[in-house]
Write a protein that holds these residues in place. Sequence first.
Motif, PDB file in Angstrom:
ATOM      1  N   ASP A   1       0.736  -1.208  -0.053  1.00 44.43           N
ATOM      2  CA  ASP A   1       0.069  -0.123  -0.034  1.00 44.43           C
ATOM      3  C   ASP A   1       0.899   1.240   0.099  1.00 44.43           C
ATOM      4  O   ASP A   1       0.352   2.440   0.049  1.00 44.43           O
ATOM      5  N   GLN A   2       2.164   1.267   0.100  1.00 46.73           N
ATOM      6  CA  GLN A   2       3.127   2.375   0.218  1.00 46.73           C
ATOM      7  C   GLN A   2       2.873   3.419  -0.536  1.00 46.73           C
ATOM      8  O   GLN A   2       2.432   4.458  -0.159  1.00 46.73           O
ATOM      9  N   MET A   3       2.656   3.143  -1.968  1.00 45.96           N
ATOM     10  CA  MET A   3       2.313   4.350  -2.940  1.00 45.96           C
ATOM     11  C   MET A   3       0.925   4.958  -2.776  1.00 45.96           C
ATOM     12  O   MET A   3       1.078   6.170  -2.847  1.00 45.96           O
ATOM     13  N   ALA A   4       0.209   4.076  -2.424  1.00 49.66           N
ATOM     14  CA  ALA A   4      -1.280   4.806  -2.109  1.00 49.66           C
ATOM     15  C   ALA A   4      -1.425   5.515  -0.939  1.00 49.66           C
ATOM     16  O   ALA A   4      -2.195   6.232  -0.816  1.00 49.66           O
ATOM     17  N   ILE A   5      -0.671   4.894   0.039  1.00 48.33           N
ATOM     18  CA  ILE A   5      -0.539   5.882   1.329  1.00 48.33           C
ATOM     19  C   ILE A   5      -0.126   7.241   1.275  1.00 48.33           C
ATOM     20  O   ILE A   5      -0.844   8.259   1.747  1.00 48.33           O
ATOM     21  N   VAL A   6       1.054   7.485   0.128  1.00 46.21           N
ATOM     22  CA  VAL A   6       1.175   8.845   0.020  1.00 46.21           C
ATOM     23  C   VAL A   6       0.538   9.375  -0.988  1.00 46.21           C
ATOM     24  O   VAL A   6      -0.028  10.493  -0.667  1.00 46.21           O
ATOM     25  N   PHE A   7       0.224   8.745  -2.144  1.00 51.07           N
ATOM     26  CA  PHE A   7      -0.492   9.546  -3.202  1.00 51.07           C
ATOM     27  C   PHE A   7      -1.925   9.616  -3.190  1.00 51.07           C
ATOM     28  O   PHE A   7      -2.378  10.418  -3.784  1.00 51.07           O
ATOM     29  N   ARG A   8      -2.385   8.739  -2.585  1.00 53.38           N
ATOM     30  CA  ARG A   8      -4.130   8.458  -2.566  1.00 53.38           C
ATOM     31  C   ARG A   8      -4.404   9.217  -1.246  1.00 53.38           C
ATOM     32  O   ARG A   8      -5.316  10.139  -0.968  1.00 53.38           O
TER      33      ARG A   8
END
Length: 313
Positions: free
Chosen positions: A167-174
Motif C-alpha cells: 500500500d506504500q504508494m497509495a498511502i502517500v499518493f492517495r
Amino acid sequence: GTSEEVAPPLQQSFMIPKKEINMVSDMAKWKRSQAYADYMGFILTLNEGVRGKKLTCQYKVSEPIEKLVALLNTLDRWIDETPPVDQPSRFGNKAFRTWYAKLDQEAEKLVAAVIPKHLADAVPEVAVYLKESVGNSTRIDYGTGHEAAFAAFLCCLCKVGVLRVDDQMAIVFRVFNRYLEVMRRLQKTYRMEPAGSQGVWGLDDFQFLPFIWGSSQLIDHPNLEPRHFVDEKVVNENHKDFMFLECILFITEMKTGPFAEHSNQLWNISAVPSWSKVNQGLIRMYKAECLEKFPVIQHFKFGSLLPIQPVTS
C-alpha cells in the motif's frame, strides 16, 4: 531493503492492555523511544516507496485505502456544511470549532469503518491520532505537529495490519495527498493560524512531509532540477505529478511578494544541485526542526501502538 525485510506490518503491539495515552514530557526519552523509531522508520519507508514516481502513475489501491479516502471525503463534506461565521478578527474563524466538535464526536465511528471488526480494540487509540491531525480547536491553528499526528495515524494502521507493504504508494499518493487537500481547505476556509511557525525562516507555514516525499518523487528526474521549482511555468505544468510542486503552488496562491522573501528557506533549497541532496537535507531538517523541537512535539501522544518505552530492536 527488499519488501521481505519490511514485510507485513507488526501486529503484536496493540494487544498490550490499554494504557493511558501520554504526551511527550522528556525530549531525550522521546528520541530513544520505540515510538520515535517506528515513526521515523515509517516516514523513511514511504520516502523510498515513492522515489522517482509521479502522483499520476499506476499503483495498487486496496480496500482500506478506499475507506481512508472516504473518511477524508467526509471531513471535506463537513467543511461545506460548516461555513465560516462573520466575526471581527480576520484569522481563526470560530466555525472551525463547530467543524472540530463534529470530528471529536464521530472520530471513533469513522475509524471503526476502516479497521476490521476483529481489530476493534485498536479503534479508540487510533482515533486519538486522527483527532490530533486536523489542528487545534482552541487556538484555531495548524502546523507540523498536527501533520505528524496524521502520519502517526497511518503508521498505527500499518502496525495493526490494516495497511500493508504494497500500500506504500497509495498511502502517500492517495491518502496523504487527499489529507493535504482537506487541510488546505481548512486552512483557507477558517483562516487558521500557523502553529509554531518560524515565519520566513521556516520551510512552510503548515506542512513538511510533502516536501520530503515530494523531493523523493523528483530524484533522478530527467529534466526537472531543484532550481526549476521557483519557475512559475514549471510549477503550473507539473504540479499534478509532483507533491513538492503542488506545495509550491499553494504557497504562491496564499502569499504575495517575491518568493525569496516570503519563503526564504525554500528559495535557498532551490540552489541545491540535486533532488537526492534536497531529500537528505529535508530529512535532517525534519528531525531537527520538527521532531526534536518541544513546542512541535509536546502534544504527541503515546500508547500501546507507539510506545514511549526505549527501542528494543
